[in-house]
Structure formats: C-alpha cells, structure tokens
Design a protein around this motif. Structure first.
Motif, PDB file in Angstrom:
ATOM      1  N   THR A  14      37.281  29.384  34.736  1.00 56.90           N
ATOM      2  CA  THR A  14      38.400  30.288  34.490  1.00 56.90           C
ATOM      3  C   THR A  14      37.923  31.718  34.279  1.00 56.90           C
ATOM      4  O   THR A  14      38.480  32.664  34.863  1.00 56.90           O
ATOM      5  N   SER A  15      36.890  31.896  33.440  1.00 56.64           N
ATOM      6  CA  SER A  15      36.418  33.251  33.146  1.00 56.64           C
ATOM      7  C   SER A  15      35.853  33.931  34.392  1.00 56.64           C
ATOM      8  O   SER A  15      36.104  35.118  34.635  1.00 56.64           O
ATOM      9  N   GLN A  16      35.130  33.173  35.202  1.00 54.88           N
ATOM     10  CA  GLN A  16      34.532  33.746  36.404  1.00 54.88           C
ATOM     11  C   GLN A  16      35.599  34.107  37.440  1.00 54.88           C
ATOM     12  O   GLN A  16      35.579  35.188  38.037  1.00 54.88           O
ATOM     13  N   VAL A  17      36.537  33.198  37.649  1.00 57.89           N
ATOM     14  CA  VAL A  17      37.604  33.464  38.609  1.00 57.89           C
ATOM     15  C   VAL A  17      38.452  34.644  38.149  1.00 57.89           C
ATOM     16  O   VAL A  17      38.806  35.528  38.940  1.00 57.89           O
ATOM     17  N   ARG A  18      38.735  34.701  36.848  1.00 60.73           N
ATOM     18  CA  ARG A  18      39.556  35.797  36.338  1.00 60.73           C
ATOM     19  C   ARG A  18      38.836  37.131  36.492  1.00 60.73           C
ATOM     20  O   ARG A  18      39.468  38.155  36.823  1.00 60.73           O
ATOM     21  N   GLU A  19      37.544  37.132  36.283  1.00 57.45           N
ATOM     22  CA  GLU A  19      36.779  38.377  36.431  1.00 57.45           C
ATOM     23  C   GLU A  19      36.809  38.871  37.875  1.00 57.45           C
ATOM     24  O   GLU A  19      37.036  40.051  38.145  1.00 57.45           O
ATOM     25  N   VAL A  20      36.608  37.947  38.806  1.00 55.72           N
ATOM     26  CA  VAL A  20      36.599  38.323  40.223  1.00 55.72           C
ATOM     27  C   VAL A  20      37.988  38.777  40.662  1.00 55.72           C
ATOM     28  O   VAL A  20      38.137  39.793  41.356  1.00 55.72           O
ATOM     29  N   VAL A  21      39.022  38.051  40.252  1.00 54.08           N
ATOM     30  CA  VAL A  21      40.385  38.416  40.623  1.00 54.08           C
ATOM     31  C   VAL A  21      40.770  39.760  40.004  1.00 54.08           C
ATOM     32  O   VAL A  21      41.423  40.602  40.652  1.00 54.08           O
ATOM     33  N   GLY A  22      40.337  39.989  38.746  1.00 54.99           N
ATOM     34  CA  GLY A  22      40.627  41.266  38.096  1.00 54.99           C
ATOM     35  C   GLY A  22      40.021  42.438  38.851  1.00 54.99           C
ATOM     36  O   GLY A  22      40.675  43.480  39.053  1.00 54.99           O
ATOM     37  N   GLY A  23      38.766  42.289  39.284  1.00 54.07           N
ATOM     38  CA  GLY A  23      38.141  43.341  40.081  1.00 54.07           C
ATOM     39  C   GLY A  23      38.841  43.545  41.410  1.00 54.07           C
ATOM     40  O   GLY A  23      39.000  44.679  41.887  1.00 54.07           O
ATOM     41  N   PHE A  24      39.273  42.453  42.013  1.00 54.74           N
ATOM     42  CA  PHE A  24      39.989  42.503  43.293  1.00 54.74           C
ATOM     43  C   PHE A  24      41.298  43.270  43.139  1.00 54.74           C
ATOM     44  O   PHE A  24      41.643  44.133  43.966  1.00 54.74           O
ATOM     45  N   VAL A  25      42.057  42.986  42.067  1.00 53.76           N
ATOM     46  CA  VAL A  25      43.320  43.677  41.824  1.00 53.76           C
ATOM     47  C   VAL A  25      43.080  45.173  41.643  1.00 53.76           C
ATOM     48  O   VAL A  25      43.815  46.010  42.200  1.00 53.76           O
ATOM     49  N   SER A  26      42.046  45.546  40.889  1.00 53.20           N
ATOM     50  CA  SER A  26      41.744  46.970  40.657  1.00 53.20           C
ATOM     51  C   SER A  26      41.402  47.678  41.959  1.00 53.20           C
ATOM     52  O   SER A  26      41.845  48.808  42.205  1.00 53.20           O
ATOM     53  N   ARG A  27      40.616  47.020  42.816  1.00 51.50           N
ATOM     54  CA  ARG A  27      40.233  47.641  44.085  1.00 51.50           C
ATOM     55  C   ARG A  27      41.458  47.855  44.976  1.00 51.50           C
ATOM     56  O   ARG A  27      41.613  48.909  45.607  1.00 51.50           O
ATOM     57  N   LEU A  28      42.338  46.848  45.031  1.00 50.63           N
ATOM     58  CA  LEU A  28      43.521  46.992  45.870  1.00 50.63           C
ATOM     59  C   LEU A  28      44.463  48.062  45.325  1.00 50.63           C
ATOM     60  O   LEU A  28      45.077  48.816  46.090  1.00 50.63           O
ATOM     61  N   ASN A  29      44.568  48.144  43.981  1.00 51.23           N
ATOM     62  CA  ASN A  29      45.394  49.197  43.389  1.00 51.23           C
ATOM     63  C   ASN A  29      44.877  50.579  43.763  1.00 51.23           C
ATOM     64  O   ASN A  29      45.665  51.492  44.056  1.00 51.23           O
ATOM     65  N   SER A  30      43.543  50.725  43.783  1.00 45.16           N
ATOM     66  CA  SER A  30      42.952  52.024  44.123  1.00 45.16           C
ATOM     67  C   SER A  30      43.209  52.400  45.578  1.00 45.16           C
ATOM     68  O   SER A  30      43.158  53.581  45.941  1.00 45.16           O
TER      69      SER A  30
END
Length: 437
Positions: A242-258
């Motif tokens: 869970t922690s690893q997937v959430r970290e990767v997804v969180g970074g993915f969301v930030s990149r797409l927002n940018s």
C-alpha cells in the motif's frame, strides 16, 4: 404439510397467530404461538403448521356452517400489544388464508407505514409446492444505481426477496465500491435489509453479518460486521504494498497536474489498504490509465487493476490489488458459503414433521450477479448468471454489446427495468423466482 411463515418486525422475540372468522370461533388473544424458524441465516422468522385449519374448515363445511370452505382470517401479534394487520381492502384488516400449502408474510425491512403501522407483504404458494423445486439463489448485487436509486423499486425488491427467497435458503450479498462506513450510513438512511456478506472497496474487503451478532441482529444497527482478515491477507499477492503504490501514484498525480491534466485524489474515506481512488476528467481517462499502468510496472514492478466507473465530466479511477476485484471477492464469499450446505430440515411443532431436507451448495449455476456501471464488468464477466440494469452506464452497455464473449451471452441479460426492478427481472428471466399465486 400446510405452513404459515412470518418474518416479524424488528425487535419481536415471539410471534403469535390470532385466527378465526366466519362461523369459526377466534382464538383467544394473542392467539397460537409460532415456532422459531431456524433454517435461515436471518433472525425474526417464525413458522406454524396450520394443517388443522384445513380439517376444521372441512368439518364446518360438512355441517353447513360456512359456504367458504378453505378460508381462514388471521392477524399477527408479538404477545405484548404489537399487532400487524393486512392493508388489503376487505376482511376488516385481516389476512386471508385460502388453503395454500405455504403462506409467507413479511412485516419487516422498510415496510413501516405511517404512525408506526406496517405495510406487510404476503406471498401464497399453491398446493403441491415443493421448497426444493426452485433452487435457492446466491444473489450478488451492486448498490448505487442497481439496488439503490429508486426507493419504491427497492421496497418491492425487499418484499419479494423476503417472501419468495430468504426463507428457502437464498443468500443476499452486496458488492459495492463504497467503504464500510459509507455503506452503514446508507443502510440507516434507507432502512435497508442487511446482507449475509458485504463486499466493499471494489472487491478489496469482505465483511460478514451473522445471526449471532447480538440482540439487535435483525437490523444490526449497533453491530459492527466482522472483517474477513483471511481475504484481506490474500490481496497482498503480486507484491502489493500500500505505501509503495501510494507513493508512486502520488508522484504520478503531481506530474500530471504539472502538465495540466485534471486528476486528483478522492476523499480519504475512499482510500483503503488495497484500493486507491482518484478522480480524472473524462477526456483524459484512456491516456491516464495507460500511463499509470506503465509507471507502476516500471517503478516498482507491481501489477494492478485499474478500474474506471462513473459518468459525466469526472470519472472514478480505482487502483486495486491484482488479487482483488468484485469477481475475486464474489468467488471467495461463495467458497466460504459452500463450506456449508443448505439445511431445511426444520421440524415443525407439535408434529415434528420435517419441512424439507436437501443439500444444495452455492455454485456458478445458482449465482446471479447484478450491476449498472463499469466497475461491475469484472463481476458480470464471470461464468455466473448476470443481469445488467436498464439504467446501466455507457461503459457497461458497450461491454455487453461489444466486449462480452459469445459463449457467455446466454447467461447475461440486459434488463428493460431499471434499478431494483431490473434485479427482479433478472431473477425471473433466469427462472430463480418461484411461482406464487
């Protein structure tokens, strides 16, 4: 055997039948006490062998005391001042029995009328009716847009489920994308019948409701259902963290927002140990799904399911453990249920006559799934029977028309009816609905 079965209002611990009418003397209030019916999971069921009603009527007919042989009027009581009367016209608010082999009265879930009265449902099964003629069914249904969404249709469903299915050993399971807390609030708001099992989080959590949950097990308002820890542990397959997937997804969301892509985290309540939920603009869904799948594999080597649902400008995107999902959870629940077989060998007092005895495990052949949206595709795509609501969203309709394998089409039905009426249509279409009078 001639039986009267009653599903009582919540809170009743005893049940009596007060009967008579015509030239027949009425019983002394509160009437004849019924036997607790223990052959179903749900509490609140009572049964009485009423074969003596037939004998008494025939005797009176021979003596010329009545011209309506075979009819008995009755009402239901808890012996403590609580009464349930028929809402049908005529007969002074009494129910009428006309010689049927099985009569079922439901006074329970969602049937409360104005001023504390009840609007009971009744079903009558004809002479020669055999309980095992139509097999019990394992019904696994989505909530929003399927069972829930039209209150009158949901009431019709609960009435028919109770009077036609529950007492014969059928099992009701809810399979939803909601969290447990959200579901429990919905149950309370809508006065819904509680299931035997509840699957939440798009097939990532399983909860069990048992008849041993406590004094209030009928409505279970204060009872916390039991989480199936074994199922939760099984979802760690495939390297899910869970922690690893959430970290990767969180970074993915930030990149797409940018980059100006409209994507965001859904509320924290919707984030579960094996399911993460995002909101994505409709026009960006396809590209987002493809890129996120690739990112997770390349970054941490974790394979996941990406499930799209909803409609309108914003869509739901759920990141789910590869071992989870609505169909995987359904299979697990059925495997647990099939460790027991349906035992209808209840002995009816005072004769101790056996109601019926048969063993019928839950299998693909007597399982029906029901849904309305894209996150129901995995559940409906299994080998079980499946019904798609008449109000189904575009993704599910498109899958039914273009993505459903030809060899499974005969086991799927696109209903004309909407919401809970669509479930009833599916039960009838696949011949799970026993014929009543």
């Amino acid at each position: 055997m001639t039986l009267l079965l009653v599903c009582t209002p919540p809170g009743w611990s005893t049940c009596f039948v007060h009967y008579g009418g015509g030239e027949r003397a009425w019983t002394n209030p509160p009437g004849k006490q019924m036997d607790v019916f223990q052959s179903v999971d749900q509490t609140g069921w009572f049964v009485l062998d009423v074969r003596d009603w037939v004998g008494e009527d025939q005797r009176q007919a021979r003596e010329g005391k009545t011209g309506e042989s075979g009819k008995v009027e009755f009402v239901i009581s808890n012996g403590e001042g609580g009464w349930v009367h028929s809402k049908a016209s005529g007969c002074n608010g009494n129910f009428v029995w006309s010689g049927e082999d099985v009569t079922v009265v439901s006074c329970g879930y969602g049937n409360a009328g104005a001023n504390g009265g009840y609007n009971p449902a009744i079903a009558r099964f004809p002479k020669g009716f055999m309980i095992g003629d139509v097999p019990p069914v394992l019904l696994v249904t989505d909530l929003d847009g399927t069972l829930v969404g039209h209150d009158e249709a949901m009431r019709r469903f609960f009435d028919i489920w109770t009077t036609h299915f529950e007492w014969r050993g059928s099992v009701l399971v809810y399979n939803t994308g909601r969290s447990l807390d959200s579901v429990l609030r919905l149950f309370k708001d809508k006065d819904m019948k509680y299931p035997t099992a509840l699957i939440t989080g798009v097939g990532t959590q399983v909860y069990w409701f048992t008849a041993e949950s406590g004094e209030d097990s009928r409505h279970r308002r204060a009872i916390q259902p039991a989480l199936d820890e074994a199922f939760v542990m099984s979802l760690n397959q495939g390297g899910w963290s869970t922690s690893q997937v959430r970290e990767v997804v969180g970074g993915f969301v930030s990149r797409l927002n940018s980059r100006g892509v409209d994507i965001h985290w859904r509320p924290e309540e919707e984030q579960l140990p094996h399911k993460l939920s995002l909101g994505v603009r409709d026009h960006a869904v396809d590209a987002t799904v493809s890129e996120l799948q690739k990112t997770l594999l390349e970054t941490c080597g974790i394979e996941v399911q990406l499930i799209i649902s909803g409609h309108g400008d914003w869509r739901y995107l759920d990141v789910v453990s590869i071992a989870g999902g609505k169909h995987s959870a359904l299979q697990y629940v059925r495997s647990q249920l099939s460790k027991r077989t349906i035992n209808m060998s209840h002995k009816i007092k005072p004769t101790n006559a056996v109601l019926s005895t048969f063993d019928f495990p839950y299998t693909e052949a007597n399982t029906l799934t029901a849904g309305d949206s894209g996150n129901d595709i995995a559940m409906l795509d299994g080998p079980e029977f499946g019904v798609i609501m008449g109000n189904a969203q575009a993704e599910l309709r498109n899958w039914y028309q273009h993505g459903l394998a030809a060899d499974r089409r005969s086991r799927k039905h696109l209903a004309q009816a909407t919401f809970a009426d669509g479930i009833l249509e599916g039960l009838a279409h696949f011949k799970f609905l026993p014929k009543a009078l």
